[in-house]
Design an enzyme around this catalytic site. Structure first.
Site, PDB file in Angstrom:
ATOM      1  N   PRO A 126      -0.077   6.212  -7.387  1.00  0.00           N
ATOM      2  CG  PRO A 126      -1.024   8.110  -6.537  1.00  0.00           C
ATOM      3  CD  PRO A 126      -0.681   7.326  -7.772  1.00  0.00           C
ATOM      4  CG  ASP A 127      -0.406   2.606  -1.859  1.00  0.00           C
ATOM      5  OD1 ASP A 127      -0.505   3.670  -1.559  1.00  0.00           O
ATOM      6  OD2 ASP A 127       0.548   1.843  -0.905  1.00  0.00           O
ATOM      7  CG  PHE A 128      -6.790   2.121  -2.914  1.00  0.00           C
ATOM      8  CD1 PHE A 128      -6.771   2.858  -3.902  1.00  0.00           C
ATOM      9  CD2 PHE A 128      -7.686   0.938  -2.878  1.00  0.00           C
ATOM     10  CE1 PHE A 128      -7.711   2.642  -4.971  1.00  0.00           C
ATOM     11  CE2 PHE A 128      -8.506   0.867  -4.203  1.00  0.00           C
ATOM     12  CZ  PHE A 128      -8.530   1.616  -4.968  1.00  0.00           C
ATOM     13  NE  ARG A 129      -7.245  -0.208   2.353  1.00  0.00           N
ATOM     14  CZ  ARG A 129      -7.635  -0.864   1.251  1.00  0.00           C
ATOM     15  NH1 ARG A 129      -6.698  -1.295   0.377  1.00  0.00           N
ATOM     16  NH2 ARG A 129      -8.938  -1.102   1.040  1.00  0.00           N
ATOM     17  CG  ASN A 142      -1.761  -3.577  -9.131  1.00  0.00           C
ATOM     18  OD1 ASN A 142      -2.456  -3.345  -8.277  1.00  0.00           O
ATOM     19  ND2 ASN A 142      -0.610  -3.551  -9.430  1.00  0.00           N
ATOM     20  CG  ASP A 181      -1.035  -0.563 -13.412  1.00  0.00           C
ATOM     21  OD1 ASP A 181      -0.919  -1.790 -13.828  1.00  0.00           O
ATOM     22  OD2 ASP A 181      -0.590  -0.566 -12.188  1.00  0.00           O
ATOM     23  CG  HIS A 221      -9.794  -5.931  -8.409  1.00  0.00           C
ATOM     24  ND1 HIS A 221      -9.061  -5.193  -7.283  1.00  0.00           N
ATOM     25  CD2 HIS A 221     -10.309  -7.090  -7.880  1.00  0.00           C
ATOM     26  CE1 HIS A 221      -9.173  -6.171  -6.148  1.00  0.00           C
ATOM     27  NE2 HIS A 221     -10.013  -7.266  -6.461  1.00  0.00           N
TER      28      HIS A 221
HETATM   29  P1  CNA Z   1      -3.324  -1.168  -0.939  1.00  0.00           P
HETATM   30  O1  CNA Z   1      -4.362  -1.493   0.230  1.00  0.00           O
HETATM   31  O2  CNA Z   1      -2.889   0.371  -1.245  1.00  0.00           O
HETATM   32  O3  CNA Z   1      -1.811  -1.919  -0.238  1.00  0.00           O
HETATM   33  C1  CNA Z   1      -0.630  -1.470  -1.196  1.00  0.00           C
HETATM   34  C2  CNA Z   1       0.323  -2.215  -0.048  1.00  0.00           C
HETATM   35  O4  CNA Z   1       1.716  -1.982  -1.104  1.00  0.00           O
HETATM   36  C3  CNA Z   1       0.698  -1.570   1.306  1.00  0.00           C
HETATM   37  O5  CNA Z   1       0.908  -2.441   2.099  1.00  0.00           O
HETATM   38  C4  CNA Z   1       1.870  -0.986   1.147  1.00  0.00           C
HETATM   39  O6  CNA Z   1       2.475  -0.597   2.182  1.00  0.00           O
HETATM   40  C5  CNA Z   1       2.646  -1.813  -0.130  1.00  0.00           C
HETATM   41  N1  CNA Z   1       3.506  -0.722  -0.920  1.00  0.00           N
HETATM   42  C6  CNA Z   1       3.182   0.505  -1.536  1.00  0.00           C
HETATM   43  N2  CNA Z   1       4.233   0.904  -2.218  1.00  0.00           N
HETATM   44  C7  CNA Z   1       5.326  -0.204  -2.166  1.00  0.00           C
HETATM   45  C8  CNA Z   1       6.628  -0.511  -2.751  1.00  0.00           C
HETATM   46  N3  CNA Z   1       7.035   0.199  -3.528  1.00  0.00           N
HETATM   47  N4  CNA Z   1       7.150  -1.521  -2.516  1.00  0.00           N
HETATM   48  C9  CNA Z   1       6.681  -2.330  -1.567  1.00  0.00           C
HETATM   49  N5  CNA Z   1       5.479  -2.244  -1.051  1.00  0.00           N
HETATM   50  C10 CNA Z   1       4.708  -1.322  -1.228  1.00  0.00           C
HETATM   51  O7  CNA Z   1      -3.459  -1.777  -2.238  1.00  0.00           O
HETATM   52  P2  CNA Z   1      -4.000  -3.306  -2.713  1.00  0.00           P
HETATM   53  O8  CNA Z   1      -3.220  -3.432  -3.892  1.00  0.00           O
HETATM   54  O9  CNA Z   1      -3.520  -4.223  -1.562  1.00  0.00           O
HETATM   55  O10 CNA Z   1      -5.437  -3.054  -2.717  1.00  0.00           O
HETATM   56  C11 CNA Z   1      -6.165  -3.814  -3.583  1.00  0.00           C
HETATM   57  C12 CNA Z   1      -6.859  -2.607  -4.602  1.00  0.00           C
HETATM   58  C13 CNA Z   1      -5.913  -1.355  -4.791  1.00  0.00           C
HETATM   59  C14 CNA Z   1      -7.342  -2.973  -5.681  1.00  0.00           C
HETATM   60  O11 CNA Z   1      -8.694  -2.868  -5.895  1.00  0.00           O
HETATM   61  C15 CNA Z   1      -6.948  -2.285  -6.852  1.00  0.00           C
HETATM   62  O12 CNA Z   1      -7.408  -1.911  -7.939  1.00  0.00           O
HETATM   63  C16 CNA Z   1      -6.484  -1.094  -6.304  1.00  0.00           C
HETATM   64  N6  CNA Z   1      -5.316  -0.212  -6.760  1.00  0.00           N
HETATM   65  C17 CNA Z   1      -4.685  -0.312  -7.770  1.00  0.00           C
HETATM   66  C18 CNA Z   1      -3.733   0.356  -8.471  1.00  0.00           C
HETATM   67  C19 CNA Z   1      -3.029   0.085  -9.772  1.00  0.00           C
HETATM   68  O13 CNA Z   1      -3.700  -0.482 -10.668  1.00  0.00           O
HETATM   69  N7  CNA Z   1      -1.463   0.364  -9.934  1.00  0.00           N
HETATM   70  C20 CNA Z   1      -3.402   1.588  -7.613  1.00  0.00           C
HETATM   71  C21 CNA Z   1      -4.060   1.797  -6.585  1.00  0.00           C
HETATM   72  C22 CNA Z   1      -5.193   0.945  -6.011  1.00  0.00           C
END
Ligand code: CNA
Length: 346
Positions: free
Chosen positions: A51-54, A125, A127, A144
């Site tokens: 899952p993402d954060f927001r 990311n 991961d 990060h």
């Molecule tokens: P965020 O703030 O959660 O934003 C994610 C963005 O991606 C949002 O605008 C969503 O609408 C969009 N989104 C989600 N799923 C999809 C999809 N399938 N296709 C297109 N768009 C999508 O996360 P950010 O990356 O902007 O914020 C940075 C943080 C998140 C960093 O510190 C990371 O370490 C942290 N993070 C990383 C992971 C990972 O490593 N996979 C996961 C969750 C958070």
């Protein structure tokens, strides 16, 4: 974005964004664009099951509500982790990328490198799926950090990989093995309140050299990566592939916003580049051969981990409230005894 009117009239059945993407694809194919800088975020990995954060409801911050944290980001803030690492490790097993496979969006970055047009990639990311997908390590910065190594947050001593995996699998906090330290061990991911890797400053100088910036799967809310798209020279196209608009992308006439999933967006882009078959083949070759990390077989889901952690924290709260009541009553009795006994007075 305004390319030539010729482009537009040739493809009246297509949306502006598709025409613009086609024009950019043509410039890559004819060698006018050779330096693509990529910036990615959590949205390129949600399709891999992280899952993402927001994102509302599905994002980690909404899911963490049962833990009653002071604020959702606290779980990744170094000052909170330094005294309360338990919530981080309670969910770590479900977020560890052990058994996760790269998405086709990761494959698109690897393909840009294979085609010699990847100038540099910045990923927020942690991961590490870009590396699993074969993006060359000299062409990417994990701004990060990532889960591939760990150390004690206090004395900075390295910590063995197998002990770390065991702790994560069991949802326990790993503690430093150095004599008289006992600090919590932290994966080498950058927490809020910590500095980015030293080479970030150097690498961001590559952004103004770009002749295309591709931004994928990020809300552009976390600095300093959120500022990178602004470093692109005026007149240079910036393409956003994301579910929603983010940052200031869309404010310049050269910007192209491809709204929707990252995987759909890169497939669309690959179609226009004539790279679609190669992209799918590259992705399948990695996904089919990536072995699952057996250490992480059968780990509980994120929701299960959060529910368990919430129960444990509730239990601890009850215990500490019980201790508090016991101490209060003990002190109350002592005070009553002191008051009741005549004490020596001058
Ligand atoms: P965020 O703030 O959660 O934003 C994610 C963005 O991606 C949002 O605008 C969503 O609408 C969009 N989104 C989600 N799923 C999809 C999809 N399938 N296709 C297109 N768009 C999508 O996360 P950010 O990356 O902007 O914020 C940075 C943080 C998140 C960093 O510190 C990371 O370490 C942290 N993070 C990383 C992971 C990972 O490593 N996979 C996961 C969750 C958070």
């Amino acid at each position: 974005m305004a390319f030539t009117t010729e482009n537009r009239s040739q493809a009246t059945a297509h949306t502006d964004e598709e025409i613009d993407l086609q024009a950019i694809a043509s410039r890559i194919k004819n060698g006018q664009i050779t330096r693509v800088v990529v910036l990615t975020g959590a949205g390129i990995s949600t399709a891999a099951g992280i899952p993402d954060f927001r994102s509302p409801n599905t994002g980690l911050y909404d899911k963490l509500a049962p833990l009653n944290l002071p604020y959702p980001e606290a779980i990744f803030h170094i000052s909170y982790f330094s005294h309360t690492p338990e919530p981080f490790y309670a969910i770590a097993q479900a977020r560890h990328p052990g058994n996760l496979k790269p998405t086709i969006s990761h494959a698109f970055i690897a393909l840009l490198a294979k085609k010699n047009v990847l100038h540099f990639a910045f990923t927020q990311n942690i991961d590490g799926l870009e590396q699993d997908m074969g993006v060359p390590v000299d062409k990417i910065i994990w701004a990060h950090g990532n889960w591939k190594s760990q150390h004690c947050w206090k004395c900075k001593a390295e910590y063995p990989e197998d002990s770390m995996k065991k702790a994560i699998r069991e949802g326990e906090v790993p503690y430093c093995q150095q004599p008289e330290c006992g600090g919590a061990v932290k994966p080498n991911v950058v927490f809020f309140g910590q500095s980015l890797p030293l080479e970030f400053d150097e690498k961001q100088k590559l952004v103004p050299e770009a002749d295309l910036m591709l931004v994928m799967g990020t809300s552009l809310k976390v600095a300093p990566c959120s500022q990178l798209p602004r470093l692109v020279k005026e007149g240079t196209p910036r393409v956003l592939i994301n579910i929603e608009r983010s940052g200031d992308i869309g404010s310049r006439k050269e910007d192209v916003c491809v709204l929707g999933s990252c995987d759909d967006g890169v497939r669309k882009f690959a179609d226009k580049l004539g790279w679609r078959d190669e992209l799918e083949a590259l992705w399948s070759s990695v996904v089919e051969t990536k072995k699952d990390d057996r250490e992480f077989e059968g780990v509980p889901s994120l929701d299960e981990c959060i529910a368990k952690a919430a129960r444990q924290m509730d239990e601890r709260l009850k215990i500490s409230n019980g201790h508090k009541r016991m101490l209060e009553s003990h002190l109350g009795n002592k005070l009553a005894q002191i008051k009741a006994k005549p004490t020596m007075q001058p």
